[in-house]
Every structure is written in C-alpha cells, then in structure tokens.
Scaffold this motif. Structure first.
Motif, PDB file in Angstrom:
ATOM      1  N   UNK A  68      25.164 -18.864 -11.061  1.00  0.00           N
ATOM      2  CA  UNK A  68      26.439 -18.824 -12.064  1.00  0.00           C
ATOM      3  C   UNK A  68      27.156 -17.633 -11.799  1.00  0.00           C
ATOM      4  N   UNK A  69      28.499 -17.696 -11.594  1.00  0.00           N
ATOM      5  CA  UNK A  69      29.102 -16.482 -11.407  1.00  0.00           C
ATOM      6  C   UNK A  69      29.894 -16.245 -12.589  1.00  0.00           C
ATOM      7  N   UNK A  89      29.252 -10.831 -13.192  1.00  0.00           N
ATOM      8  CA  UNK A  89      27.684 -11.025 -13.299  1.00  0.00           C
ATOM      9  C   UNK A  89      27.376 -12.147 -12.730  1.00  0.00           C
ATOM     10  N   UNK A  90      26.216 -12.094 -11.560  1.00  0.00           N
ATOM     11  CA  UNK A  90      25.555 -13.158 -11.073  1.00  0.00           C
ATOM     12  C   UNK A  90      24.429 -13.558 -11.705  1.00  0.00           C
ATOM     13  N   UNK A  91      24.069 -14.978 -12.182  1.00  0.00           N
ATOM     14  CA  UNK A  91      22.750 -15.403 -12.644  1.00  0.00           C
ATOM     15  C   UNK A  91      22.085 -16.357 -11.829  1.00  0.00           C
ATOM     16  N   UNK A  92      20.847 -16.315 -11.929  1.00  0.00           N
ATOM     17  CA  UNK A  92      20.084 -17.185 -11.096  1.00  0.00           C
ATOM     18  C   UNK A  92      19.211 -18.239 -12.060  1.00  0.00           C
ATOM     19  N   UNK A  94      29.526 -22.391 -11.551  1.00  0.00           N
ATOM     20  CA  UNK A  94      28.336 -22.660 -11.383  1.00  0.00           C
ATOM     21  C   UNK A  94      27.973 -23.312  -9.985  1.00  0.00           C
ATOM     22  N   UNK A  95      26.934 -23.232  -9.061  1.00  0.00           N
ATOM     23  CA  UNK A  95      26.908 -23.442  -7.606  1.00  0.00           C
ATOM     24  C   UNK A  95      25.294 -24.140  -7.685  1.00  0.00           C
ATOM     25  N   UNK A  96      25.208 -25.171  -7.436  1.00  0.00           N
ATOM     26  CA  UNK A  96      23.820 -25.877  -7.263  1.00  0.00           C
ATOM     27  C   UNK A  96      23.370 -25.591  -5.764  1.00  0.00           C
ATOM     28  N   UNK A  97      22.663 -24.831  -5.418  1.00  0.00           N
ATOM     29  CA  UNK A  97      22.124 -24.450  -4.108  1.00  0.00           C
ATOM     30  C   UNK A  97      20.850 -25.172  -3.849  1.00  0.00           C
ATOM     31  N   UNK A  98      20.998 -25.931  -2.514  1.00  0.00           N
ATOM     32  CA  UNK A  98      19.651 -26.592  -1.837  1.00  0.00           C
ATOM     33  C   UNK A  98      19.436 -25.896  -0.552  1.00  0.00           C
ATOM     34  N   UNK A 155      27.653 -17.313  -1.241  1.00  0.00           N
ATOM     35  CA  UNK A 155      27.990 -18.064  -2.475  1.00  0.00           C
ATOM     36  C   UNK A 155      29.536 -17.793  -2.999  1.00  0.00           C
ATOM     37  N   UNK A 156      30.401 -18.699  -2.655  1.00  0.00           N
ATOM     38  CA  UNK A 156      31.698 -18.355  -2.818  1.00  0.00           C
ATOM     39  C   UNK A 156      31.908 -18.349  -4.440  1.00  0.00           C
TER      40      UNK A 156
END
Length: 215
Positions: free
Chosen positions: A120-121, A61-64, A141-145, A43-44
C-alpha cells in the motif's frame, strides 16, 4: 484600433497554448502485479497533484501485508530523504520516485516468493495556502504475486503466433502479385513488339502477314 485588438488576442492565444504545452502531464498508470523470483520489481505509485501552483509538503509511506499476516511500514520518504523500516525487505528497497513527487514508486531488489502480498502506497500532501493548510491523502494498493519461473501469458503467445502467420500470408500474397504483374507486363511487351514489326512491313506485303492477337 481593431487591428491592435486582434493582434493582442492572437498573442494571448499563442501564449496560452505555449503554457499548456509546457505544463507537465501526470498520468496515473497502474502498477504491475507479477514478479519473478531473483529479479527486481518496481511497484508503481503515481499520485498526481491537482494544484501544482500551490506549495506542498509531501510524505510517502509504503506498507506491506503478507498473505495472512499484519500490515507494517516498510519505507518512508519525507523531507527529501527515504528511510527503510525493519522488515524482511530491509536493504532491498530502492526509491524510484520523481523530483516533483508525483511518481513515488519504489523498487524491490531481488524479490523472493515470500515477498508476495499486498503493498500500500500512502501519499500525504499538506497544501500551503495564505490563510490555511489543506491536507490531501491518497492510497494505492498493489497485490503482488511472485513466481519461481517466468511464465509467458497465453494471450501474448497466441498474438505473437498470429502475427507471424499474418506476415507469412502477406509475403506469399505479395510474391503472387509480383509474379502476376510480371506476366502481364511481359505479354504487353510481346504484343507491342509484334505490332511494331507489323507496322514496319511494307503495305504490299501485309496481306500475307498475320499479327497474333492476345485475348
């Protein structure tokens, strides 16, 4: 005096160019958003520093947030050390950031379908000036599928097919051009030989000879 000034200006310009070339360039590149189950996914998150000459304390901080669920902290990097929080990804998160902490990416090892959701980074920098400290924050924010199988993009497949067709067309065209040029050269050589033979015949015998003429 003028020569000395010109020399000084030239040296200053060269020094500025060298500094510009030596300065690291930071480019904010978006992260990938598709992953395949069982593989690793990076996740870049690139957060460029705008004031590199100022000392900064950086906290990442990385959030999920799963689909339909609540957001929670999964990873924190501060003081040169990273720490995972309790989550479904605990033990599968690897720090992938750079030393200057402009690239603060992480890698999820052996992703699962349940890892789909929003990441979210959050980057917090405390810039230390002589008179005060300035806090700068950024969020990406990164929406991962995550899919079970790796499905090729139709556009990339079509582009690959068109590339092979173009290569085949160019190969055939090149062969045709080579054949055409070879025939032209062969005809030119035959004509040249005929003219040479004609010129070698004595003048009194030329009346009974005819030179083939190529149209």
């Amino acid at each position: 005096m003028a020569t000395w000034k010109n020399s000084l200006c030239t040296e200053s310009l060269i020094a500025l160019l060298m500094v510009g070339l030596c300065t690291p360039v930071c480019v904010e590149v978006p992260s990938g958003t598709k992953a395949v189950q069982g593989k690793n996914m990076t996740l870049g998150c690139i957060s460029c520093m705008k004031r590199e000459e100022v000392e900064a304390i950086t906290t990442v901080k990385w959030f999920y947030q799963p689909v339909g669920g609540e957001e929670s902290l999964i990873y924190e990097f501060s003081g040169g050390q990273g720490m995972e929080s309790k989550s479904s990804m605990q033990g599968r998160i690897s720090w992938n950031g750079s030393r200057d902490l402009q690239d603060v990416s992480i890698t999820i090892i052996n992703v699962t379908v349940n890892d789909s959701g929003r990441f979210t980074c959050n980057v917090t920098r405390i810039l230390r000036f002589e008179t005060h400290n300035h806090v700068v924050q950024s969020n990406i924010s990164i929406d991962l599928k995550v899919t079970v199988e790796d499905s090729e993009d139709f556009t990339s497949v079509l582009s690959e097919i068109m590339m092979y067709i173009l290569l085949a067309f160019l190969t055939v065209w090149l062969l045709v051009e080579i054949g055409y040029c070879y025939r032209k050269i062969s005809k030119a050589e035959v004509t040249q030989e005929s003219i040479t033979d004609y010129l070698a015949i004595p003048s009194e015998n030329k009346e009974n000879c005819s030179v083939p003429v190529e149209e």
